[in-house]
Design a protein around this motif. Structure first.
Motif, PDB file in Angstrom:
ATOM      1  N   ALA A 242       7.062   6.457  -3.556  1.00  0.00           N
ATOM      2  CA  ALA A 242       7.455   5.415  -4.505  1.00  0.00           C
ATOM      3  C   ALA A 242       6.966   4.034  -4.089  1.00  0.00           C
ATOM      4  O   ALA A 242       7.001   3.096  -4.881  1.00  0.00           O
ATOM      5  N   ARG A 243       6.506   3.900  -2.852  1.00  0.00           N
ATOM      6  CA  ARG A 243       5.938   2.627  -2.395  1.00  0.00           C
ATOM      7  C   ARG A 243       4.432   2.697  -2.217  1.00  0.00           C
ATOM      8  O   ARG A 243       3.795   1.750  -1.754  1.00  0.00           O
ATOM      9  N   ALA A 244       3.849   3.819  -2.580  1.00  0.00           N
ATOM     10  CA  ALA A 244       2.426   4.017  -2.332  1.00  0.00           C
ATOM     11  C   ALA A 244       1.550   3.074  -3.139  1.00  0.00           C
ATOM     12  O   ALA A 244       0.556   2.536  -2.636  1.00  0.00           O
ATOM     13  N   ASP A 245       1.891   2.863  -4.398  1.00  0.00           N
ATOM     14  CA  ASP A 245       1.012   2.058  -5.244  1.00  0.00           C
ATOM     15  C   ASP A 245       0.910   0.624  -4.738  1.00  0.00           C
ATOM     16  O   ASP A 245      -0.164   0.012  -4.767  1.00  0.00           O
ATOM     17  N   SER A 246       2.020   0.086  -4.251  1.00  0.00           N
ATOM     18  CA  SER A 246       1.979  -1.277  -3.721  1.00  0.00           C
ATOM     19  C   SER A 246       1.414  -1.309  -2.303  1.00  0.00           C
ATOM     20  O   SER A 246       0.574  -2.169  -1.981  1.00  0.00           O
ATOM     21  N   ALA A 247       1.831  -0.377  -1.444  1.00  0.00           N
ATOM     22  CA  ALA A 247       1.436  -0.424  -0.033  1.00  0.00           C
ATOM     23  C   ALA A 247      -0.024  -0.042   0.179  1.00  0.00           C
ATOM     24  O   ALA A 247      -0.684  -0.582   1.072  1.00  0.00           O
ATOM     25  N   VAL A 248      -0.533   0.873  -0.616  1.00  0.00           N
ATOM     26  CA  VAL A 248      -1.892   1.382  -0.407  1.00  0.00           C
ATOM     27  C   VAL A 248      -2.884   0.811  -1.416  1.00  0.00           C
ATOM     28  O   VAL A 248      -4.008   0.437  -1.064  1.00  0.00           O
ATOM     29  N   PHE A 249      -2.462   0.722  -2.681  1.00  0.00           N
ATOM     30  CA  PHE A 249      -3.402   0.356  -3.738  1.00  0.00           C
ATOM     31  C   PHE A 249      -3.236  -1.082  -4.241  1.00  0.00           C
ATOM     32  O   PHE A 249      -4.011  -1.534  -5.088  1.00  0.00           O
ATOM     33  N   GLY A 250      -2.226  -1.803  -3.742  1.00  0.00           N
ATOM     34  CA  GLY A 250      -2.038  -3.189  -4.137  1.00  0.00           C
ATOM     35  C   GLY A 250      -1.614  -3.377  -5.573  1.00  0.00           C
ATOM     36  O   GLY A 250      -1.894  -4.418  -6.185  1.00  0.00           O
ATOM     37  N   GLU A 251      -0.917  -2.386  -6.132  1.00  0.00           N
ATOM     38  CA  GLU A 251      -0.446  -2.454  -7.505  1.00  0.00           C
ATOM     39  C   GLU A 251       1.076  -2.333  -7.539  1.00  0.00           C
ATOM     40  O   GLU A 251       1.706  -2.008  -6.539  1.00  0.00           O
ATOM     41  N   SER A 252       1.667  -2.571  -8.696  1.00  0.00           N
ATOM     42  CA  SER A 252       3.120  -2.467  -8.812  1.00  0.00           C
ATOM     43  C   SER A 252       3.552  -1.014  -8.748  1.00  0.00           C
ATOM     44  O   SER A 252       2.833  -0.112  -9.206  1.00  0.00           O
ATOM     45  N   ASP A 253       4.716  -0.758  -8.186  1.00  0.00           N
ATOM     46  CA  ASP A 253       5.257   0.594  -8.115  1.00  0.00           C
ATOM     47  C   ASP A 253       5.933   0.953  -9.439  1.00  0.00           C
ATOM     48  O   ASP A 253       6.548   0.098 -10.074  1.00  0.00           O
ATOM     49  N   PRO A 254       5.848   2.207  -9.866  1.00  0.00           N
ATOM     50  CA  PRO A 254       6.377   2.578 -11.183  1.00  0.00           C
ATOM     51  C   PRO A 254       7.898   2.608 -11.276  1.00  0.00           C
ATOM     52  O   PRO A 254       8.452   2.416 -12.354  1.00  0.00           O
ATOM     53  N   VAL A 255       8.586   2.873 -10.172  1.00  0.00           N
ATOM     54  CA  VAL A 255      10.051   2.901 -10.185  1.00  0.00           C
ATOM     55  C   VAL A 255      10.564   2.160  -8.965  1.00  0.00           C
ATOM     56  O   VAL A 255       9.933   2.177  -7.908  1.00  0.00           O
ATOM     57  N   ALA A 256      11.720   1.519  -9.122  1.00  0.00           N
ATOM     58  CA  ALA A 256      12.291   0.737  -8.026  1.00  0.00           C
ATOM     59  C   ALA A 256      13.418   1.461  -7.318  1.00  0.00           C
ATOM     60  O   ALA A 256      13.734   1.146  -6.167  1.00  0.00           O
TER      61      ALA A 256
END
Length: 331
Positions: A242-256
């Protein structure tokens, strides 16, 4: 030669037999939009002669998703790869790492580390048959092979036929004396060898697999590599995705929060139930969602005991979620 656009492999979830089926992938996709997902290994002859839609059918919402094939006959693999491409998979991966007896008896998986020329023939045939990328997932060696020699020989032989992306499980596989489960943990990891492979073959894409415990570990170990492939940690503790998009790809995560993830996944579960599927088909992949959180044991117990019952529905999921304290905050 592959014609498709490059795939972002900075983070992927490894192909895992009996685990990364379509329901598991659909669940993981709720947690991360960008992580590359892989199917379980699909045997080429099963695709050619079996119930192909059941074996490799998938939902377009799973993209980006790749299929892993098992086999050692170039013609069969090429035909299976063409079918997989027609189904819409973004990548075709050849298994050169599974150590199970069943795989060995079929002359594919990790035993192919001993036959680099055959692997090269297989991937060349696959690449000639499809327009999407063809890749290889391998070990660093098997049995008494010297890992550096075995790994570099395999990679060089295959790369000479036009393959540029390799996911390397940084352990040897012992084909005799260790079970498949033991082969996932007992042979020592050698991340430095994989990093040396990248340093000496900089034009190739080298992805690290094996023993990566979470995103932080994966990011740290692959600072000089092209990406990380997480296996058991992504399955047993899926919230790390759930933190992959922000931590790896620099994008917003889909769910908080996990509650948001469950709400987002609920329509998929409901559709599966309406089609006659069992709740357990899906919830077995969700047991680790609350790992390490208050209420995690009750969550697992309710799903394990009640989702398997005939006619189990969304009320079971509601009951399991109600066992989780409401104080969960956004991660």
């Amino acid at each position: 030669m592959s014609l498709a656009a490059p795939i972002d492999r900075r983070l992927s979830v490894a192909p895992m037999m009996d685990w990364t089926d379509r329901h598991c992938r659909a669940f993981h996709r709720v947690l991360t939009r960008r992580t590359l997902l892989y199917t379980e290994m699909a045997v080429d002859k099963a695709i050619l002669n079996g119930d192909t839609p059941r074996l490799i059918g998938f939902d377009a919402a799973e993209h980006p998703v790749a299929i892993q094939l098992g086999g050692s006959e170039p013609g069969d693999l090429a035909r299976a790869a063409r079918i997989a491409e027609d189904y819409g998979y973004a990548e075709i991966n050849l298994n050169v790492g599974c150590p199970s007896d069943r795989v060995q008896s079929g002359r594919f998986g990790a035993c192919l580390m001993q036959e680099p020329e055959l692997v090269a023939d297989c991937v060349a045939a696959m690449q000639d048959a499809v327009g999407v990328p063809v890749t290889v997932k391998c070990r660093i060696g098997v049995d008494d092979q010297e890992p550096e020699e075995a790994l570099f020989t395999l990679v060089d032989t295959v790369a000479a036929r036009g393959i540029a992306s390799f996911a390397v499980h940084a352990r040897k596989a012992w084909l005799k004396g260790l079970s498949p489960k033991e082969n996932r943990s007992i042979p020592p990891l050698d991340y430095d060898l994989v990093r040396r492979l990248k340093a000496e073959r900089p034009a190739l894409e080298i992805i690290l697999n094996g023993g990566l415990e979470d995103l932080e570990h994966a990011i740290a170990e692959t600072a000089t590599l092209d990406g990380a492939m997480i296996g058991r940690a992504a399955y047993h503790t899926p919230w790390i995705l759930a933190r992959a998009d922000s931590a790896v790809f620099g994008e917003s995560d889909p769910v908080a929060t996990r509650a948001e993830a469950l709400a987002a996944f609920r329509p998929y579960i409901a559709a599966h139930l309406r089609s006659g599927g069992r709740l357990h088909d899906i919830t077995r992949h969700m047991l680790g969602l609350f790992a390490g959180e208050p209420g995690a044991r009750q969550w697992r117990r309710i799903l394990s005991e009640k989702a398997t019952r005939s006619g189990a529905g969304l009320d079971v999921l509601d009951e399991a979620e109600a066992a989780i304290p409401s104080r969960e905050e956004a991660a």
